[in-house]
Scaffold this active site. Structure first.
Site, PDB file in Angstrom:
ATOM      1  N   PHE B  20      32.037  51.010  12.689  1.00 10.71           N
ATOM      2  CA  PHE B  20      32.190  51.156  11.231  1.00 10.71           C
ATOM      3  C   PHE B  20      32.537  49.847  10.526  1.00 10.71           C
ATOM      4  O   PHE B  20      33.257  49.006  11.070  1.00 10.71           O
ATOM      5  CB  PHE B  20      33.272  52.207  10.934  1.00 10.71           C
ATOM      6  CG  PHE B  20      33.031  53.502  11.652  1.00 10.71           C
ATOM      7  CD1 PHE B  20      31.980  54.332  11.282  1.00 10.71           C
ATOM      8  CD2 PHE B  20      33.837  53.885  12.729  1.00 10.71           C
ATOM      9  CE1 PHE B  20      31.729  55.523  11.968  1.00 10.71           C
ATOM     10  CE2 PHE B  20      33.597  55.067  13.413  1.00 10.71           C
ATOM     11  CZ  PHE B  20      32.543  55.894  13.031  1.00 10.71           C
ATOM     12  N   ASP B  21      32.016  49.737   9.293  1.00  6.66           N
ATOM     13  CA  ASP B  21      32.365  48.594   8.436  1.00  6.66           C
ATOM     14  C   ASP B  21      33.382  48.996   7.369  1.00  6.66           C
ATOM     15  O   ASP B  21      34.022  48.142   6.755  1.00  6.66           O
ATOM     16  CB  ASP B  21      31.112  48.075   7.713  1.00  6.66           C
ATOM     17  CG  ASP B  21      29.999  47.734   8.677  1.00  6.66           C
ATOM     18  OD1 ASP B  21      30.310  47.175   9.746  1.00  6.66           O
ATOM     19  OD2 ASP B  21      28.830  48.051   8.361  1.00  6.66           O
ATOM     20  N   VAL B  22      33.450  50.297   7.110  1.00  4.44           N
ATOM     21  CA  VAL B  22      34.294  50.799   6.012  1.00  4.44           C
ATOM     22  C   VAL B  22      35.192  51.923   6.510  1.00  4.44           C
ATOM     23  O   VAL B  22      34.726  52.819   7.225  1.00  4.44           O
ATOM     24  CB  VAL B  22      33.409  51.353   4.855  1.00  4.44           C
ATOM     25  CG1 VAL B  22      34.263  51.876   3.710  1.00  4.44           C
ATOM     26  CG2 VAL B  22      32.428  50.292   4.365  1.00  4.44           C
ATOM     27  N   GLN B  54      36.129  46.895   5.313  1.00  2.52           N
ATOM     28  CA  GLN B  54      36.540  47.276   3.955  1.00  2.52           C
ATOM     29  C   GLN B  54      37.468  48.475   4.082  1.00  2.52           C
ATOM     30  O   GLN B  54      37.120  49.450   4.769  1.00  2.52           O
ATOM     31  CB  GLN B  54      35.302  47.667   3.140  1.00  2.52           C
ATOM     32  CG  GLN B  54      35.571  48.421   1.855  1.00  2.52           C
ATOM     33  CD  GLN B  54      35.919  47.506   0.702  1.00  2.52           C
ATOM     34  OE1 GLN B  54      35.161  46.617   0.338  1.00  2.52           O
ATOM     35  NE2 GLN B  54      37.092  47.719   0.114  1.00  2.52           N
ATOM     36  N   ARG B 248      27.894  53.779   8.415  1.00  2.00           N
ATOM     37  CA  ARG B 248      28.831  52.758   8.893  1.00  2.00           C
ATOM     38  C   ARG B 248      30.218  52.940   8.272  1.00  2.00           C
ATOM     39  O   ARG B 248      31.001  51.999   8.190  1.00  2.00           O
ATOM     40  CB  ARG B 248      28.300  51.359   8.571  1.00  2.00           C
ATOM     41  CG  ARG B 248      26.960  51.003   9.250  1.00  2.00           C
ATOM     42  CD  ARG B 248      27.098  50.631  10.718  1.00  2.00           C
ATOM     43  NE  ARG B 248      27.988  49.472  10.928  1.00  2.00           N
ATOM     44  CZ  ARG B 248      28.496  49.122  12.102  1.00  2.00           C
ATOM     45  NH1 ARG B 248      28.236  49.848  13.192  1.00  2.00           N
ATOM     46  NH2 ARG B 248      29.290  48.081  12.214  1.00  2.00           N
TER      47      ARG B 248
END
Lengths: 305, 305
Positions: B20-22, B54, B248
């Protein structure tokens, strides 16, 4: 069975009236609308009394006591005694005092409502808190949250055994919070009635059901015991007071979902619909639970004389 | 599929984080409880930021604006920017201004709620009435009933095209009456969120859902469009602001019925449960819609470093 239409049929009217000793009347939409009394209302009530019938005015309006309601009838020119009035506030007081049997240390009632409830509870010697007490007409403070969480007796009276919810024109966040915590601590959840709306000035305003709605939501769907129409508890209270034979009693009303249902589910010998209120001729003719008979307006019953 | 238990399994934690990015965080029950920040909360957020993730704080609390909420995070010692906060009041404002497209002569919003909603509506240049205006904190008069029935513009502003209901600590009979009549006249029925309760001082108080409950009752069961968790409308608003790939993104929360459901129904790539709030290990293991993974507490994610 299709309801019998009585207007203009004097033989059918006479036969119908002869079947009953007691007539229970819904008021708004039957006897009057707003401040306008329908033609023939006063004469019809007089005719019934002259024939020796008991008349009872049954109202879900909990903001008025029976005496307040009698005054309203006086003002409209409809002769009545306080004893003939049966309101949901009186029904609730009778239910609490004569049927519930709250334990001695849990006799107090926390009330969301107006003076009509207070007067009827006082008449039955039921101790209560809340209602119109100005101490409850304020914001919730940071201190209140902690006190309520801790069950502080200065905010949560340990003697409260029931919460009674009627129409409260002064509903607020504090009262909803307290009612919820009383119920969580074991108090019974009662309502004078659960009508969603209140007719006024020709339109609709929030009814008593909107005051219990936030609590039902917080309680995950738990409904109160309602002591108003169409609840069978109200019929028990009416019968307890007037001691009639249900088979010889007739409910007169304009609404299928409250009045007619109240008469049928309450086991009365008959129900009579009128077309001066909410339900229409088509509603009555197409209903699953229709009235036994109906007339255009209450005054049409004079045509049987 | 059974949720994966990550606590103590450093490889599984690393693999999970890499997907994951968030990360969207529910707050109470995940980062803190009441005024107590859980051990490891601050360090975990720092670790995620250091990895270039994020972070977004997603809250249904509509009484606070994003700035109010950032101040709360500051006070608790949790570093955050206003931009990282996503509240249901902001979600509602974004929905009204960017998605609803109210007609030019119906742009005003009648608000039941507190200053958090006012601030977010102002930030989006949405005209509103009601909310904390002291003119609405009064009893209903006999004159009001007639004015409301007649649609008098001094009480019912003809430019109101939507009613927005959040948590209103100053709910009263007048506001419920006005909201109902606006909706009857065609205004949209919106809610910042519909949580039945609000945790406070270690117990429960009336949530925003108790403010819309009387209206739902009067409207015969019609529910508002809710702009808070778990409503998909809130995910649309979050995505509109942060422009991420849902595959993501991961929702982190303590409640199956709001947080985890919000992540799953919102089509996110993952969900992570924590056991520091409402749902238990058994709840997660037995759920029909379980989280993808769970940890005892958020700080356990540090075990992957």
């Amino acid at each position: 069975m299709a309801p019998k239409y009585l207007t203009g049929d004097s033989q059918a009217i006479n036969d119908f009236l002869d079947r009953f000793d007691v007539f229970l009347f819904d008021c708004d939409g039957v006897l009057w609308s707003g401040d306008i009394v329908f033609d023939g209302t006063v004469e019809t009530l007089e005719m019934l009394r002259n024939k020796g019938k008991q008349v009872v005015f049954v109202t879900n309006n909990s903001t008025k006591s029976r005496l307040d309601y009698k005054k309203k009838l006086d003002k409209l020119g409809i002769p009545a005694t306080r004893e003939e009035v049966f309101s949901s506030s009186f029904s609730a007081a009778v239910y609490i005092s004569r049927i519930l049997n709250l334990p001695p240390n849990k006799r107090k009632v926390f009330v969301l409502g107006e003076t009509g409830i207070e007067q009827e509870l006082q008449a039955e010697n039921i101790p209560f808190i809340g209602a119109t007490d100005p101490a409850y007409r304020r914001d919730v403070s940071a201190e209140d949250y902690n006190k309520i969480a801790a069950g502080d007796p200065s905010l949560l009276d340990p003697e409260v055994g029931a919460v009674l919810v009627g129409l409260d024109f002064h509903i607020n966040y504090l009262k909803i919070s307290l009612a919820y915590h009383y119920i969580r601590r074991g108090a019974l959840f009662l309502a004078t009635n659960i009508d969603s709306t209140l007719p006024n000035a020709g339109t609709l305003f929030p009814g008593a059901g909107t005051i219990s709605a936030p609590l039902i939501r917080m309680l995950g769907g738990t409904e109160p015991i309602s002591l108003g129409k169409p609840s069978p508890e109200m019929m028990v209270a009416v019968e307890g007071k007037f001691k009639f034979n249900r088979q010889r009693a007739c409910m007169v009303g304009d609404r299928l979902d409250t009045d007619i249902r109240f008469g049928i589910e309450g086991g009365l010998g008959g129900t009579l619909g009128v077309l001066t209120g909410v339900s229409s001729k088509d509603d009555f003719e197409a209903a699953t639970l229709p009235p036994m008979a109906y007339v255009d307006k209450l005054g049409d019953l004079l045509g049987g004389a």
